[in-house]
Write a protein that holds these residues in place. Structure first.
Motif, mmCIF file in Angstrom:
data_model
loop_
_atom_site.group_PDB
_atom_site.id
_atom_site.type_symbol
_atom_site.label_atom_id
_atom_site.label_comp_id
_atom_site.label_asym_id
_atom_site.label_seq_id
_atom_site.Cartn_x
_atom_site.Cartn_y
_atom_site.Cartn_z
ATOM 1 N N TYR A 1 0.942 -1.178 0.140
ATOM 2 C CA TYR A 1 -0.104 0.093 -0.226
ATOM 3 C C TYR A 1 0.891 1.157 -0.040
ATOM 4 O O TYR A 1 0.488 2.333 -0.691
ATOM 5 C CB TYR A 1 -0.724 -0.085 1.309
ATOM 6 C CG TYR A 1 -1.867 1.052 1.270
ATOM 7 C CD1 TYR A 1 -3.104 1.141 0.320
ATOM 8 C CD2 TYR A 1 -1.774 2.234 2.334
ATOM 9 C CE1 TYR A 1 -3.991 2.150 0.188
ATOM 10 C CE2 TYR A 1 -2.804 3.137 2.129
ATOM 11 C CZ TYR A 1 -3.832 3.158 1.325
ATOM 12 O OH TYR A 1 -4.784 4.148 1.244
ATOM 13 N N TYR A 2 1.931 1.453 0.768
ATOM 14 C CA TYR A 2 3.032 2.279 0.909
ATOM 15 C C TYR A 2 3.507 2.656 -0.394
ATOM 16 O O TYR A 2 3.529 3.773 -1.032
ATOM 17 C CB TYR A 2 3.915 2.107 1.776
ATOM 18 C CG TYR A 2 5.013 3.335 1.758
ATOM 19 C CD1 TYR A 2 4.837 4.513 2.257
ATOM 20 C CD2 TYR A 2 6.236 2.891 1.461
ATOM 21 C CE1 TYR A 2 5.903 5.546 2.360
ATOM 22 C CE2 TYR A 2 7.286 3.949 1.665
ATOM 23 C CZ TYR A 2 6.895 5.109 1.811
ATOM 24 O OH TYR A 2 8.095 6.184 1.947
ATOM 25 N N ASN B 1 1.254 3.838 -3.609
ATOM 26 C CA ASN B 1 0.969 5.152 -3.665
ATOM 27 C C ASN B 1 2.115 6.276 -3.619
ATOM 28 O O ASN B 1 2.041 6.982 -4.603
ATOM 29 C CB ASN B 1 -0.146 5.540 -2.220
ATOM 30 C CG ASN B 1 -1.319 4.956 -2.342
ATOM 31 O OD1 ASN B 1 -2.124 5.318 -3.145
ATOM 32 N ND2 ASN B 1 -1.619 3.761 -1.599
ATOM 33 N N ARG B 2 3.018 5.803 -2.970
ATOM 34 C CA ARG B 2 4.270 6.593 -2.939
ATOM 35 C C ARG B 2 4.771 6.629 -4.411
ATOM 36 O O ARG B 2 5.263 7.794 -5.012
ATOM 37 C CB ARG B 2 5.351 6.178 -2.110
ATOM 38 C CG ARG B 2 6.884 6.824 -2.359
ATOM 39 C CD ARG B 2 7.745 5.792 -2.060
ATOM 40 N NE ARG B 2 9.056 6.280 -1.794
ATOM 41 C CZ ARG B 2 10.042 6.485 -2.824
ATOM 42 N NH1 ARG B 2 9.835 5.582 -4.197
ATOM 43 N NH2 ARG B 2 11.178 6.889 -2.762
ATOM 44 N N GLN C 1 -3.335 7.632 6.390
ATOM 45 C CA GLN C 1 -2.054 7.429 6.183
ATOM 46 C C GLN C 1 -1.729 7.657 4.638
ATOM 47 O O GLN C 1 -0.653 7.745 4.063
ATOM 48 C CB GLN C 1 -1.484 5.847 6.460
ATOM 49 C CG GLN C 1 0.001 5.368 6.263
ATOM 50 C CD GLN C 1 0.826 6.276 6.882
ATOM 51 O OE1 GLN C 1 0.687 6.632 8.052
ATOM 52 N NE2 GLN C 1 1.998 6.592 6.397
ATOM 53 N N LYS D 1 -0.015 10.837 3.890
ATOM 54 C CA LYS D 1 1.344 10.763 4.319
ATOM 55 C C LYS D 1 2.117 9.947 3.100
ATOM 56 O O LYS D 1 3.233 10.268 2.991
ATOM 57 C CB LYS D 1 1.596 10.029 5.462
ATOM 58 C CG LYS D 1 1.074 10.763 6.723
ATOM 59 C CD LYS D 1 1.288 10.185 8.081
ATOM 60 C CE LYS D 1 0.654 10.982 9.381
ATOM 61 N NZ LYS D 1 1.043 10.342 10.452
ATOM 62 N N ASN D 2 1.634 8.876 2.795
ATOM 63 C CA ASN D 2 2.296 7.965 1.497
ATOM 64 C C ASN D 2 2.554 9.015 0.284
ATOM 65 O O ASN D 2 3.718 8.884 -0.394
ATOM 66 C CB ASN D 2 1.708 6.775 1.144
ATOM 67 C CG ASN D 2 1.434 5.712 2.353
ATOM 68 O OD1 ASN D 2 2.097 5.920 3.410
ATOM 69 N ND2 ASN D 2 0.629 5.049 2.148
ATOM 70 N N CYS E 1 5.023 11.589 1.071
ATOM 71 C CA CYS E 1 6.614 10.836 1.039
ATOM 72 C C CYS E 1 6.797 10.839 -0.600
ATOM 73 O O CYS E 1 8.130 11.005 -0.895
ATOM 74 C CB CYS E 1 6.464 9.456 1.469
ATOM 75 S SG CYS E 1 6.504 9.476 3.325
ATOM 76 N N GLU F 1 13.161 3.593 4.287
ATOM 77 C CA GLU F 1 11.807 3.256 4.227
ATOM 78 C C GLU F 1 11.774 1.712 3.794
ATOM 79 O O GLU F 1 10.580 1.028 4.311
ATOM 80 C CB GLU F 1 11.471 3.836 2.600
ATOM 81 C CG GLU F 1 11.073 5.482 3.050
ATOM 82 C CD GLU F 1 10.717 6.032 1.646
ATOM 83 O OE1 GLU F 1 9.951 6.950 1.820
ATOM 84 O OE2 GLU F 1 11.496 5.635 0.472
#
Length: 302
Positions: free
Chosen positions: A233-234, A237-238, A276, A279-280, A283, A296
């Protein structure tokens, strides 16, 4: 006419059983001039030793450090280029292939000088009648991708070859000259969007990309991310932000910067995704677009 030499690169990460099933399916393909290279990204030396024992007839390379999908595959790609590859097939280890998948792709690549990369129709492993992805297109204004044919029944869909923006990293075949012209798969993403950028870069350098629909493979991995937490997921999106920063023009970047946060608010309200997400994305905007951030990665991979 002699068959071009194809190197098949398989990346293993703690999933020997998947790799075993993948290679078992490759042993039955209707193509003779190929070599298999397995790159092991696992932390434990036991995994590498097991691969060497089970697949002693193939080239097994152990990565010094797990730096992601692109880095692991690039280790194998470099080996292939150094050893006379005409074509290189990048194949996920959780894929099972049809006997004619490679011969049909190579036939298309041989017949079309302008086509630099081609891939099969990727179907679901658990329901082989359903298409997971027949290539995809992407908007450089929104970073949104559209997977072609996703969810349709294979037998009832169009069987013609189709030009696409990019091919899924689960399986694609690339001509040697493409790597020599545009370089290897970008390693700054760790996970997600690296094969997308590689394909877009090939397009920008004049190569066409085709999905060869009559060529089929079956992919165990899901076409979507089912969890809102963790590494997938991080990075999904990042890296969407990083991809746009690296590949869009100024106007496209401006539109994207406005759109992505409006979309994010909608996803949080309507789909109940966690905050979150914001935030992602931030980032991604803050990220060095040319480097992998090991801090990370270590946060997710203990």
């Amino acid at each position: 006419m002699n068959e071009p030499k194809v190197f098949i690169i398989i990346l293993n990460y703690n999933t020997i059983n998947d790799t075993l099933e993948c290679i078992k399916s490759l042993k039955n393909i209707h193509y003779s001039n190929y070599e298999i290279v397995v790159v092991d990204n696992s932390e434990a030396i036991d995994c590498y030793n097991s691969l060497k024992l089970k697949f002693s007839e193939y080239k097994i390379i152990r990565a010094d450090q797990n730096l992601g999908y692109a880095n692991g595959n690039n280790i194998g790609i470099k080996y292939a280029l150094d050893n006379g590859a005409d074509y290189i097939c990048v194949l996920n280890n959780d894929v099972v292939v049809e006997e004619d998948f490679l011969s049909k792709i190579v036939k298309v690549l041989n017949a079309n000088k302008c086509v630099g990369i081609a891939g099969p129709c990727i179907c679901e492993y658990k329901d082989k009648s359903k298409v997971q992805c027949a290539g995809a297109n992407i908007s450089l204004y929104t970073g949104l991708t559209k997977r072609i044919g996703m969810g349709v029944t294979y037998d009832n869909s169009n069987k013609g070859n189709s030009t696409v923006d990019f091919l899924g990293g689960a399986c694609f075949v690339c001509k040697r000259e493409v790597f020599e012209k545009i370089g290897l798969i970008p390693e700054n993403y760790f996970l997600f969007f690296e094969e997308t950028e590689f394909c877009i870069r090939a397009q920008k350098n004049g190569y066409k990309l085709l999905c060869v629909y009559e060529s089929k493979v079956y992919h165990k991995g899901s076409a979507t991310i089912s969890k809102f937490g963790g590494l997938s997921y991080y990075f999904l999106n990042r890296n969407r932000v990083v991809f746009i920063k690296r590949n869009s023009n100024a106007i496209q970047k401006l539109v994207f910067s406005i759109y992505i946060f409006i979309e994010a608010i909608g996803r949080i309200i309507i789909r109940k995704e966690p905050k979150q997400l914001i935030k992602n994305l931030i980032c991604g905007f803050k990220a060095d677009i040319n480097l992998v951030d090991l801090k990370e990665i270590s946060y997710f991979i203990k």
